[in-house]
Design an enzyme around this catalytic site. Structure first.
Site, PDB file in Angstrom:
ATOM      1  N   PRO A 119       0.778  -1.237   0.000  1.00 49.17           N
ATOM      2  CA  PRO A 119       0.000   0.000   0.000  1.00 49.17           C
ATOM      3  C   PRO A 119       0.814   1.294   0.000  1.00 49.17           C
ATOM      4  O   PRO A 119       0.811   2.057   0.966  1.00 49.17           O
ATOM      5  CB  PRO A 119      -0.855  -0.134   1.255  1.00 49.17           C
ATOM      6  CG  PRO A 119      -0.016  -0.963   2.172  1.00 49.17           C
ATOM      7  CD  PRO A 119       0.715  -1.931   1.287  1.00 49.17           C
ATOM      8  N   CYS A 120       1.460   1.548  -1.119  1.00 53.75           N
ATOM      9  CA  CYS A 120       2.248   2.773  -1.249  1.00 53.75           C
ATOM     10  C   CYS A 120       1.357   4.017  -1.186  1.00 53.75           C
ATOM     11  O   CYS A 120       1.841   5.112  -0.881  1.00 53.75           O
ATOM     12  CB  CYS A 120       3.081   2.743  -2.522  1.00 53.75           C
ATOM     13  SG  CYS A 120       2.139   2.438  -4.021  1.00 53.75           S
ATOM     14  N   HIS A 121       0.066   3.855  -1.450  1.00 51.96           N
ATOM     15  CA  HIS A 121      -0.864   4.984  -1.366  1.00 51.96           C
ATOM     16  C   HIS A 121      -1.018   5.482   0.074  1.00 51.96           C
ATOM     17  O   HIS A 121      -1.490   6.598   0.288  1.00 51.96           O
ATOM     18  CB  HIS A 121      -2.226   4.604  -1.958  1.00 51.96           C
ATOM     19  CG  HIS A 121      -2.903   3.467  -1.277  1.00 51.96           C
ATOM     20  ND1 HIS A 121      -2.574   2.143  -1.549  1.00 51.96           N
ATOM     21  CD2 HIS A 121      -3.880   3.432  -0.336  1.00 51.96           C
ATOM     22  CE1 HIS A 121      -3.331   1.355  -0.802  1.00 51.96           C
ATOM     23  NE2 HIS A 121      -4.119   2.105  -0.061  1.00 51.96           N
TER      24      HIS A 121
END
Length: 149
Positions: A119-121
């Site tokens: 989950p780089c977001h």
């Protein structure tokens, strides 16, 4: 090594889900015209659909993104960010040994090949601002909005 591929139409655009037969290696925006699904791509597509529906907060499919040792360390830390929460690039750098790693962390986050599952977001600027997302701030905001519900 075989590559298995399946498309998923999602609220953020079409996703390409790839498997090497033992783990998911890529989840990226785009379209693949030669689908060749396997049980792992099907599992990932099913779980991603549940994620977009707001009914799944944790993925169970195995992932195996290709990258440098440093990138893999950063991506591992990203998988530990709880659903619906955010951390800063500096927070991740601190876990790796200090703020001097902040820029390198940003580079690793930008190269993440397994969108959503890694989950780089959930990584934001030090002031909480939505910064630096490979697919654009609109997509990042949409993913964070899904998790805020």
């Amino acid at each position: 090594m075989c590559v298995y591929v399946q498309n998923l139409s999602s609220p953020i655009g079409n996703l390409i889900v790839k498997s090497n037969g033992s783990a998911i290696t890529d989840i990226v925006l785009g379209v693949c015209t030669n689908e060749n699904p396997d049980k792992l791509t099907q599992m990932a597509v099913n779980e991603l659909s549940q994620y977009f529906d707001g009914t799944l907060t944790r993925f169970s499919f195995p992932i195996e993104p290709a990258g440098t040792d440093f990138q893999k360390r950063v991506w591992k830390i990203l998988t530990e960010i709880p659903y619906g929460k955010t951390v800063s690039y500096g927070d991740i750098a601190d876990k790796l040994g200090g703020k001097r790693y902040s820029r390198a962390v940003g580079g690793a986050v930008n190269k993440n090949p397994v969108l959503i599952a890694v989950p780089c977001h959930r990584v934001v600027g030090a002031d909480g601002s939505l910064t630096g997302f490979a697919y654009g701030i609109t997509v990042k905001k949409h993913l964070l909005d899904i998790e805020a519900k």
